[in-house]
Design a protein around this motif. Structure first.
Motif, mmCIF file in Angstrom:
data_model
loop_
_atom_site.group_PDB
_atom_site.id
_atom_site.type_symbol
_atom_site.label_atom_id
_atom_site.label_comp_id
_atom_site.label_asym_id
_atom_site.label_seq_id
_atom_site.Cartn_x
_atom_site.Cartn_y
_atom_site.Cartn_z
ATOM 1 N N ARG A 470 57.837 11.161 -70.398
ATOM 2 C CA ARG A 470 57.076 10.050 -70.967
ATOM 3 C C ARG A 470 57.194 8.795 -70.103
ATOM 4 N N ASN A 471 57.457 8.963 -68.834
ATOM 5 C CA ASN A 471 57.624 7.799 -67.959
ATOM 6 C C ASN A 471 56.297 7.438 -67.308
ATOM 7 N N SER A 472 56.113 6.146 -67.062
ATOM 8 C CA SER A 472 54.900 5.674 -66.395
ATOM 9 C C SER A 472 55.146 4.278 -65.851
ATOM 10 N N ASP A 473 54.331 3.905 -64.871
ATOM 11 C CA ASP A 473 54.386 2.563 -64.290
ATOM 12 C C ASP A 473 53.372 1.693 -65.016
ATOM 13 N N GLU A 474 53.843 0.863 -65.913
ATOM 14 C CA GLU A 474 52.951 0.044 -66.718
ATOM 15 C C GLU A 474 52.365 -1.121 -65.933
ATOM 16 N N TRP A 481 58.192 0.325 -64.184
ATOM 17 C CA TRP A 481 58.386 1.663 -64.720
ATOM 18 C C TRP A 481 59.027 1.611 -66.098
ATOM 19 N N SER A 537 61.694 14.688 -63.998
ATOM 20 C CA SER A 537 60.741 13.697 -63.503
ATOM 21 C C SER A 537 61.516 12.545 -62.868
ATOM 22 N N SER A 539 61.093 8.111 -61.803
ATOM 23 C CA SER A 539 60.368 6.873 -62.098
ATOM 24 C C SER A 539 60.441 5.918 -60.913
#
Length: 562
Positions: A470-474, A481, A537, A539
């Motif tokens: 559920r990681n992402s670069d906002e 991250w 994953s 980040s």
């Protein structure tokens, strides 16, 4: 492109008002912003070579630029050229100030002697065998460098490609010598191996058993299954016990539900039109359930008192725990941390785990029974799957059956049971760590990963349950991250459900234990807890998602003492 962004941002700040629906509106002043191409403020450069650092900017009209290194100002222009004769890690700080605000960015630079494009091709060590008519896709992992790298594939000495990836598609039977080379001005590296194109009878069947002796309790569902099965063309698996066949077919898994105690022997035989029969005999010791409870005493510790096993996946913080080549020393180092919760043990990437024990059994009280302390905060969660074990044979060792504690993601389609990742020792300390999984995927851990020094093998496999990342670069620029939270049921996870206190503990119920089929397991108590990183994953500049553990405590005992 950078100059265009820089100019437009200056023009935007110079505007003071605009007409919206006939009304004159003041533009909101904007603080400066910094972004790096590729969303990465980390670089590698060779000793003595110049490295231009050229960020993108927004809203920097009239800005003052300040580049600092070790507290000393080294530049005042929008762009900076770094150069160092000293190898090692260096940090720059960029500050951009305008009348509307200040933006800051740290830049990491690793200065190395040579940037050799080291090559890793997981699985090629012993060559490949493929069935005639099938393709073999190969994607070598090549260490990233700041200098241009070229590639060359050859078969039996003849060049066939200059791309990094290659698909072998020869249909004729035979053995072929392949070579992949990556080269740049600093040097070269290569992988050499064979590919054998075979008919089914030439494809070697193989399977693997982690152990041949199992311990469980009467009345609890149990499974026996070979692992890492390869080339099972038209294979029939026949299970027998006591001279009687109890199952036969294409499914290699045998489910048993022992009703009485004792020692039982099971033999599995694999046979097909292409192989001679292959057999393996397994022993299952069945004990009475809940027969070896160790009651807490006045001197019992609320915290775990022993680390039985510490097997992390490769990761950037592994060497902070131990650099010993002795597994017992690594376990002792982890134990010294987890029994006094002032620091943490990092489990590395997916599958890394630690097993702890107590000086008593933890009772199943029906509510929250024990807790694992991590260091998660909101949107910085690195969830670990929690497993529990009862000392079913009473020998004080975690050699019985593990039961997963179901969490909020258990049973969802995106959650993968029986997931396995193999990690490969890098060719060079500066190289990424390559991995491949049992679903045909592969990749690498790139941010300063360490392969555990106490693992002697050049590769090792970790198995468990994988959660969907559920990681992402906002931010969209690589600087924001987020490792988003899961609802409940995981260690090192910012949960509004099972973090019932504000002391960084996640609380767990023994009654959430399930067997391999997802059925509830009635455990009157447990003796061992395993925490295992559940995400595969990374980040960005934060590196791999890695569960971190500070300690494990008996919440029931703590409540009694309080």
């Amino acid at each position: 492109m950078k100059q265009i962004i820089y100019t437009l941002s200056a023009a935007m700040v110079l505007l003071s008002s605009c007409n919206i629906d006939g009304q004159i509106e003041e533009l909101r002043p904007m603080a400066p912003e910094i972004a790096f191409a590729g969303h990465n403020a980390a670089y590698t450069v060779k000793q003595g070579r110049e490295l231009p650092i050229t960020p993108d900017y927004l809203y920097v009209a009239g800005a003052i630029f300040t580049w600092s290194c070790n507290g000393k100002v080294v530049g005042s222009e929008p762009f900076y050229t770094f150069r160092s004769e000293e190898t090692g890690r260096h940090f720059l700080n960029l500050e951009v100030a305008t009348r509307y605000g200040v933006a800051r960015q740290d830049v990491r630079i690793d200065v190395v002697e040579l940037e050799i494009p080291y090559v890793s091709l997981p699985g090629s060590e012993n060559g490949y065998r493929i069935l005639a008519g099938r393709d073999l896709r190969m994607e070598p992992i090549v260490a990233k460098t700041s200098v241009k790298t070229s590639y060359e594939w050859s078969i039996d000495g003849e060049k066939v490609s200059d791309e990094r990836s290659y698909t072998f598609a020869i249909r004729d039977k035979g053995e072929y010598a392949l070579r992949f080379e990556a080269s740049n001005e600093d040097g070269s590296d290569c992988a050499e191996f064979t590919v054998q194109v075979c008919t089914p009878d030439e494809m070697p069947f193989s399977w693997h058993f982690d152990t041949t002796v199992f311990n469980t309790s009467a009345g609890r569902a149990f499974r026996l299954v070979p692992q890492d099965i390869e080339n099972d063309f038209e294979v029939t698996y026949t299970w027998s016990s006591g001279g009687q066949t109890i199952q036969s077919g294409s499914n290699p898994l045998l489910r048993i539900l022992p009703e009485s105690t004792g020692t039982f022997s099971y033999t599995v035989t694999a046979v097909s039109p292409y192989i001679e029969p292959v057999s393996q005999t397994l022993t299952v010791n069945v004990y009475a359930a809940d027969a070896h409870r160790r009651a807490a005493t006045a001197s019992s510790s609320v915290l775990c008192t022993k680390v039985h096993d510490f097997t992390p996946a490769p990761g950037q913080f592994i060497s902070q725990i131990s650099t010993s080549t002795d597994p017992a020393a690594a376990v002792a180092a982890a134990e010294s941390i987890l029994t006094v919760p002032e620091n943490y043990v990092s489990l590395g990437s997916f599958g890394g785990y630690v097993v702890v024990g107590f000086d008593h059994s933890i009772d199943n009280g029906g509510g929250y029974d024990f807790a694992v302390r991590g260091n998660a905060f909101d949107n910085s969660s690195e969830p670990g799957i929690v497993w529990v074990m009862q000392d079913e044979n009473g020998n004080g060792l975690p050699d019985d059956t593990w039961y997963e504690l179901k969490g909020s993601e258990y049973g969802k389609p995106e959650t993968i049971q029986d997931y396995a990742v193999t990690y490969y020792r890098p060719r060079n300390a500066q190289s990424p760590v390559a991995w491949s999984d049992n679903r045909g995927d592969s990749g690498m851990i790139t941010l300063n990963p360490r392969y555990p020094d106490w693992i002697a093998a050049d590769s090792y496999t970790l198995r468990g349950t994988r959660l969907a990342a559920r990681n992402s670069d906002e931010s969209g620029s690589g600087t924001g991250w987020q490792n988003r939270n899961f609802e409940w049921g995981y260690a090192d996870n910012y949960s509004l459900t099972d973090r019932i206190t504000d002391d960084l503990y996640n609380y767990f119920r023994i009654s959430d234990a399930v067997d391999f089929e997802g059925g509830a397991v009635d455990l009157g108590y447990i003796d061992f807890v395993k925490i295992q990183c559940g995400i595969n994953s990374a980040s960005g500049w934060l590196g791999e998602i890695s569960t971190e553990v500070l300690t494990v405590k008996d919440y029931n005992l703590e409540k009694t003492l309080n």
